[in-house]
Design a protein around this motif. Structure first.
Motif, PDB file in Angstrom:
ATOM      1  N   GLU A   7      23.726 -11.570  10.534  1.00  0.00           N
ATOM      2  CA  GLU A   7      23.863 -11.131  11.193  1.00  0.00           C
ATOM      3  C   GLU A   7      24.641  -9.515  11.064  1.00  0.00           C
ATOM      4  N   GLY A   8      23.875  -8.675  11.630  1.00  0.00           N
ATOM      5  CA  GLY A   8      24.621  -7.195  11.128  1.00  0.00           C
ATOM      6  C   GLY A   8      24.517  -7.048  10.116  1.00  0.00           C
ATOM      7  N   LEU A   9      23.509  -7.141   8.970  1.00  0.00           N
ATOM      8  CA  LEU A   9      24.024  -7.202   7.299  1.00  0.00           C
ATOM      9  C   LEU A   9      22.915  -6.191   6.950  1.00  0.00           C
ATOM     10  N   GLY A  10      24.510  -5.643   6.734  1.00  0.00           N
ATOM     11  CA  GLY A  10      23.815  -3.820   5.753  1.00  0.00           C
ATOM     12  C   GLY A  10      24.108  -3.465   4.212  1.00  0.00           C
ATOM     13  N   LEU A  11      23.226  -2.813   3.780  1.00  0.00           N
ATOM     14  CA  LEU A  11      23.935  -2.281   2.514  1.00  0.00           C
ATOM     15  C   LEU A  11      23.961  -1.112   2.386  1.00  0.00           C
ATOM     16  N   ARG A  12      24.888  -0.482   1.814  1.00  0.00           N
ATOM     17  CA  ARG A  12      25.302   1.284   2.216  1.00  0.00           C
ATOM     18  C   ARG A  12      23.997   2.132   2.130  1.00  0.00           C
ATOM     19  N   GLY A  13      23.577   2.664   2.235  1.00  0.00           N
ATOM     20  CA  GLY A  13      22.611   3.856   1.837  1.00  0.00           C
ATOM     21  C   GLY A  13      21.680   3.433   1.598  1.00  0.00           C
ATOM     22  N   SER A  30      11.817   0.197   8.456  1.00  0.00           N
ATOM     23  CA  SER A  30      11.020   1.474   8.006  1.00  0.00           C
ATOM     24  C   SER A  30      12.232   1.776   7.458  1.00  0.00           C
ATOM     25  N   GLU A  31      12.395   2.841   6.583  1.00  0.00           N
ATOM     26  CA  GLU A  31      13.654   3.288   5.559  1.00  0.00           C
ATOM     27  C   GLU A  31      14.773   2.512   6.336  1.00  0.00           C
ATOM     28  N   GLY A  32      14.798   1.484   6.131  1.00  0.00           N
ATOM     29  CA  GLY A  32      16.080   0.536   6.309  1.00  0.00           C
ATOM     30  C   GLY A  32      16.503  -0.069   7.425  1.00  0.00           C
ATOM     31  N   ARG A  33      15.488   0.301   8.484  1.00  0.00           N
ATOM     32  CA  ARG A  33      16.223  -0.067   9.834  1.00  0.00           C
ATOM     33  C   ARG A  33      15.158  -1.174   9.989  1.00  0.00           C
ATOM     34  N   VAL A  34      15.086  -2.192  11.132  1.00  0.00           N
ATOM     35  CA  VAL A  34      14.494  -2.639  11.559  1.00  0.00           C
ATOM     36  C   VAL A  34      13.263  -2.016  12.449  1.00  0.00           C
ATOM     37  N   VAL A  35      12.347  -1.535  12.463  1.00  0.00           N
ATOM     38  CA  VAL A  35      12.010  -1.358  13.975  1.00  0.00           C
ATOM     39  C   VAL A  35      11.032  -1.938  15.350  1.00  0.00           C
ATOM     40  N   HIS A  36      10.781  -2.823  15.038  1.00  0.00           N
ATOM     41  CA  HIS A  36       9.972  -3.789  15.253  1.00  0.00           C
ATOM     42  C   HIS A  36      10.539  -5.461  15.377  1.00  0.00           C
ATOM     43  N   GLU A  37      10.554  -6.438  16.562  1.00  0.00           N
ATOM     44  CA  GLU A  37      10.521  -7.523  16.327  1.00  0.00           C
ATOM     45  C   GLU A  37       9.507  -8.404  17.380  1.00  0.00           C
ATOM     46  N   PHE A  93      19.931  -0.088   3.902  1.00  0.00           N
ATOM     47  CA  PHE A  93      19.489  -0.296   4.993  1.00  0.00           C
ATOM     48  C   PHE A  93      20.660  -1.040   5.841  1.00  0.00           C
ATOM     49  N   GLU A  94      20.480  -0.962   7.222  1.00  0.00           N
ATOM     50  CA  GLU A  94      21.548  -1.064   8.179  1.00  0.00           C
ATOM     51  C   GLU A  94      20.941  -2.114   9.156  1.00  0.00           C
ATOM     52  N   ASP A  95      22.461  -3.148   9.682  1.00  0.00           N
ATOM     53  CA  ASP A  95      21.964  -3.711  10.800  1.00  0.00           C
ATOM     54  C   ASP A  95      21.033  -4.634  11.040  1.00  0.00           C
ATOM     55  N   VAL A  96      20.549  -5.205  10.044  1.00  0.00           N
ATOM     56  CA  VAL A  96      19.994  -6.182   9.402  1.00  0.00           C
ATOM     57  C   VAL A  96      20.094  -7.574  10.335  1.00  0.00           C
ATOM     58  N   SER A  97      19.805  -7.837  11.554  1.00  0.00           N
ATOM     59  CA  SER A  97      20.198  -9.642  12.293  1.00  0.00           C
ATOM     60  C   SER A  97      18.697 -10.009  11.969  1.00  0.00           C
ATOM     61  N   LEU A  98      18.109 -11.132  11.408  1.00  0.00           N
ATOM     62  CA  LEU A  98      17.111 -12.419  12.117  1.00  0.00           C
ATOM     63  C   LEU A  98      17.698 -14.097  12.197  1.00  0.00           C
ATOM     64  N   GLN A  99      16.879 -14.200  12.631  1.00  0.00           N
ATOM     65  CA  GLN A  99      17.602 -15.653  13.386  1.00  0.00           C
ATOM     66  C   GLN A  99      15.680 -16.461  12.431  1.00  0.00           C
ATOM     67  N   GLY A 101      13.026  -0.857   2.131  1.00  0.00           N
ATOM     68  CA  GLY A 101      14.358  -1.471   2.123  1.00  0.00           C
ATOM     69  C   GLY A 101      13.937  -2.984   1.699  1.00  0.00           C
ATOM     70  N   ARG A 102      12.863  -3.640   2.441  1.00  0.00           N
ATOM     71  CA  ARG A 102      12.690  -5.123   2.955  1.00  0.00           C
ATOM     72  C   ARG A 102      13.070  -5.845   1.201  1.00  0.00           C
ATOM     73  N   SER A 103      12.829  -5.588   0.058  1.00  0.00           N
ATOM     74  CA  SER A 103      13.364  -6.911  -0.947  1.00  0.00           C
ATOM     75  C   SER A 103      14.823  -6.579  -1.117  1.00  0.00           C
ATOM     76  N   GLU A 104      15.104  -5.428  -0.602  1.00  0.00           N
ATOM     77  CA  GLU A 104      16.425  -5.828  -0.979  1.00  0.00           C
ATOM     78  C   GLU A 104      16.892  -6.248   0.167  1.00  0.00           C
ATOM     79  N   ILE A 105      16.546  -5.976   1.589  1.00  0.00           N
ATOM     80  CA  ILE A 105      17.335  -7.269   2.431  1.00  0.00           C
ATOM     81  C   ILE A 105      17.164  -8.343   1.375  1.00  0.00           C
ATOM     82  N   ILE A 106      16.363  -9.014   1.327  1.00  0.00           N
ATOM     83  CA  ILE A 106      16.052 -10.741   1.505  1.00  0.00           C
ATOM     84  C   ILE A 106      17.376 -10.769   0.043  1.00  0.00           C
TER      85      ILE A 106
END
Lengths: 506, 346
Positions: free
Chosen positions: A270-276, A478-485, A278-284, A300-305
């Motif tokens: 929920e709303g996961l972020g790492l300053r600078g 893209s650039e630290g944001r989820v642009v499509h799901e 990626f931000e606001d990543v949510s997934l179930q 930011g893909r690797s950083e997210i996981i």
């Protein structure tokens, strides 16, 4: 012939083939660079751009084909020879020495010296001159490079190229480390260089940059040149993307069963972020489901996981596994909760290369097999052997050092580690990197089998067809944001590429 | 991990005779490919070196070398060094270093022999020495793991500070052990073997067991082999490093007690420069300075080689300066050998 003869190409590559043991990295590349032009090299990850650069820089020798400079065939046997011919390379990872001064970096490897005494004053003077030519007189030649920003380091890297009287400068994703203002500065320098007759080979994923700075484009795909010398101003984006996509190598993906909507959500981010970053990543992710993260390197893909896994401490948001919230920034907590990660850099992040296979497989579970702190190696071997056999690890047997296994089998050992652990959630970062084509299908089937066994799987890959073929649902980053799901069946490679390359400007 | 491999081919492997035969074959091929380069081969090499040294000792010293009493002298001289080297083997296997062991030993010996401590009797003296060691080690570990100070610097600081504290406590005087019970417990022989040699033997066996048979040992090798991989596999790397440095401190504390047993004197100069001999013995024994590979058996052999060498020199009345030159040569030779080994495997 109405127009004048085209100018003599400065640099030509003809039918370049580079064979590595087990892989044809380049399979017929042609490239033609004119003096004073910005020639853009376009291609997806794995298309062969890096290998091509290394051939030009003298780091690799081509297996076949020839390189011409001013129409004369040349042999670039090592990096020094490349520089002597005036071919300089600015690598993606800035290759400067932080502890040395700007001037020392610029003349690194070709220090000005008389009888072994370095002529520091002369080096400083010439460096200052080059910096002025680059329009960066504010950078002091005597400054330590470690104190400079990324953009400053890039200037140093460029000054080094010019100190060799470079006629061709290869820039590998130079804008990756820069912000937009610095990119503007970079472009100004590139324009000045080309005005002076220097040719620039420019590699970038960002189409808008290519539109702004480039003159002509060469497109690589699967180690081949698929289109040459396309004028930037007249080639539509759609055509470029079409050229880059579509594979000659067919991947075999396993059949994906329907994931029922009432399967329990195992991983909830929920709303996961790492300053600078990626931000606001949510997934179930539900049990039995494979979710893919697609995007360019550095999106930011690797950083997210890694953040989901607790290897990086999230600055915002929560991670929940089986409705239990995880302590942020703790890998141990994530592993206890049943998350497993197969990291991107298998060798440096995943394996103890000199240790036998079974100890690598039980690296996260040996304490569980132990009784009162006493190892039970027999039980470890048995468990490792069982998984190795079911994954058809080759060569069979778990005693040999894991270093001696192929990439695909090392990856299987990583998966075996989490199978022994009994994971609820599997995070796979570039699961087929360094895995040959034949073994890929096996890895794909394996991942699907893990999901069918009730695991929630998240896959990250730079190869879009892989993500789309393997995953049930896909998130485009893209650039630290989820642009499509959305479901992976409702989107194609073309659209994804469109989103990650152009999405950044929107 | 030669020990490990030896045990792997012991016939506990009943399920797959074929497999174990192949492992056996691979191991013997490795031995053949380079007698000194395989893990087991290295220990054989050390044993051969030790035996050669003994032959030289017998040839030059005769009865004076090859007597029971001289053997016991060698062993008791090696005991203090050896106990500390066991702890150091763990530290170096994690890729770290502990320069403070000599100073911590000195501090432990001083703190355990103050008038106040001695007044509580021998048990408190021992506990005090061990506590000083563990405390210093914990502090080292915390600074290294959580303060992210490189081990070399953190333990160098401890080397200086612990020595200073020892001088402060002792006022640069030698503190004689005046507790008869302490001497009763630690001096003298059991079955003709000095008690401190027994302590070394026990520590070595426990150390071998800890290194090769426990989760603690496995974590030590994992952290040294690839700290990032260990972390991503869920191992608490920082916490483990703290434990390892505490263990090294503990062995320094034990060695402090042994020094008191041998010399009856707590002094701030006890253990001066000991860290150098300890590191040398561990490295000569075959533990990789880069981490990820260590051997307790090798360390014990390394210690014995060094002490025997010293003994042979003394028996022959050779100048101590020459001894040092020889030691230096041995260290360089061992490291050259190690580099060949690492190049081969990477």
């Amino acid at each position: 012939m109405v127009t004048a003869d085209p100018p003599q190409p400065l640099l030509q590559m003809q039918g370049i083939v580079k064979v590595f043991p087990g892989a044809r990295a380049l399979d017929g590349v042609d490239l033609e660079v004119l003096p004073g032009e910005v020639h853009c090299l376009l291609g997806q990850n794995g298309a062969g751009k890096s290998t091509l650069i290394k051939v030009l820089a003298g780091a690799h020798q081509p297996t076949e084909g020839q390189i011409l400079l001013d129409g004369e065939p040349i042999t670039i046997s090592d990096p020094v020879t490349a520089l002597r011919y005036g071919v300089a390379t600015m690598y993606q990872e800035l290759d400067v020495v932080d502890g040395l001064t700007v001037a020392e970096n610029v003349y690194l490897g070709h220090e000005l010296a008389t009888a072994g005494f370095s002529q520091r004053r002369e080096a400083v003077r010439r460096t200052r001159e080059i910096l002025r030519r680059l329009g960066h007189a504010e950078v002091s030649p005597t400054q330590e490079v470690g104190h400079l920003s990324a953009a400053g380091k890039q200037i140093v890297s460029m000054a080094r190229a010019l100190s060799h009287d470079a006629r061709v400068i290869i820039m590998d994703e130079p804008s990756a480390v820069l912000d937009s203002e610095e990119v503007g500065n970079l472009f100004r320098v590139v324009k000045e260089l080309t005005k002076a007759g220097v040719a620039v080979v420019y590699i970038s994923h960002r189409l808008e940059e290519i539109r702004e700075i480039g003159d002509r484009i060469t497109v690589l795909k699967d180690g081949r040149t698929v289109a040459q010398n396309l004028p930037v101003s007249e080639t539509p984006t759609q055509k470029l993307i079409t050229l880059m996509t579509g594979r000659t190598v067919e991947y075999v993906f396993p059949e994906a069963p329907e994931t029922s909507d009432d399967a329990p959500v195992v991983l909830d981010v929920e709303g996961l972020g790492l300053r600078g970053v990626f931000e606001d990543v949510s997934l179930q992710v539900r049990a039995g489901e494979i979710v893919g993260l697609a995007g360019l390197v550095g999106a930011g893909r690797s950083e997210i996981i890694e953040t989901i896994y607790g290897a990086r401490r999230a600055t915002a948001g929560t991670v929940t596994v089986d409705s239990k919230r995880l302590r942020p920034g703790s890998v141990a907590a994530a592993v206890d909760a049943g998350i497993g990660l197969a990291p991107e850099e298998r060798k440096s992040q995943g394996l103890l290369l000199d240790e036998p296979v079974y100890r690598n497989v039980t690296l996260s579970t040996f304490a569980r097999f132990a009784r009162g702190g006493l190892l039970d190696e027999r039980a470890e071997r048995r468990a490792a052997k069982e998984q190795a056999d079911s994954l058809e690890l080759r060569p069979a047997g778990v005693e040999r050092p894991i270093r001696t296994l192929s990439g695909g089998n090392q990856q299987k050992a990583m998966l075996a580690r989490w199978l022994v652990h009994g994971c609820r959630v599997l995070l796979l970062d570039e699961p087929t990197r360094g895995v040959d084509v034949g073994a890929r299908a096996e890895i794909y089937a394996l991942i699907r089998r893990l999901a069918d066994g009730g695991a929630a799987v998240v896959v990250v890959s730079s190869e879009i067809p892989e993500v789309l073929g393997l995953a049930d649902r896909v998130l485009v980053v893209s650039e630290g944001r989820v642009v499509h799901e959305g479901p992976s069946s409702s989107i194609d490679e073309h659209q994804v590429l469109d989103m990650v390359m152009e999405g950044s400007v929107a | 991990m030669s020990e490990q491999q030896v045990s792997a081919s012991v016939p506990t492997n009943k399920p797959d005779a074929d497999e174990s035969a192949r492992v056996e074959k691979a191991a013997s091929e490795r031995r053949k490919s380079g007698f000194m380069s395989g893990a087991a081969g290295r220990n054989v090499g050390l044993v051969v070196a030790l035996l050669l040294l003994c032959v030289v000792g017998f040839a030059t010293g005769g009865e004076r070398f090859l007597s029971l009493s001289n053997l016991m002298t060698i062993l008791s001289l090696g005991s203090v060094l050896g106990v500390v080297a066991i702890g150091m083997t763990f530290v170096i296997t994690t890729g770290g270093i502990d320069l403070s062991v000599g100073s911590v030993l000195g501090l432990a010996s001083v703190w355990a022999t103050t008038l106040a401590t001695q007044s509580y009797g021998w048990v408190v003296m021992v506990i005090c020495a061990l506590a000083v060691g563990v405390g210093a080690g914990l502090l080292n570990g915390l600074i290294i793991a959580y303060g992210r100070v490189v081990a070399f610097i953190a333990t160098l600081a401890m080397l200086v500070a612990a020595r200073g504290l020892a001088e402060l406590i002792a006022q640069k005087r030698t503190q004689i052990v005046d507790v008869p019970a302490f001497n009763d417990v630690f001096k003298g022989n059991i079955l003709g073997v000095p008690k401190i040699v027994w302590i070394f033997a026990i520590v070595a066996v426990l150390g071998w067991f800890l290194f090769n048979r426990t989760t603690f040992g496995r974590r030590t090798v994992a952290v040294g082999g690839n700290a990032e991989a260990a972390r991503l596999a869920g191992i608490k790397v920082k916490r483990h490093l703290v434990y390892v440095y505490a263990l090294s401190g503990l062995t320094a504390g034990i060695a402090g007690v042994m020094i008191l047993a041998r010399t009856s004197a707590g002094s701030s100069t006890n253990g001066l420069l000991l860290e150098l001999d300890v590191i040398a013995a561990v490295v000569v024994g075959g533990t990789l300075l880069a981490g990820g590979r260590g051997t307790i058996v090798g360390t014990v052999l390394g210690v014995l080689i060094f002490t025997t060498l010293t003994n042979v020199f003394i028996i022959n009345n050779i100048d101590s300066s020459v001894q040092q030159i020889a030691k230096g040569a041995i260290i360089v030779g061992a490291v050259l050998l190690q580099q060949r080994l690492t190049r081969r495997t990477t």
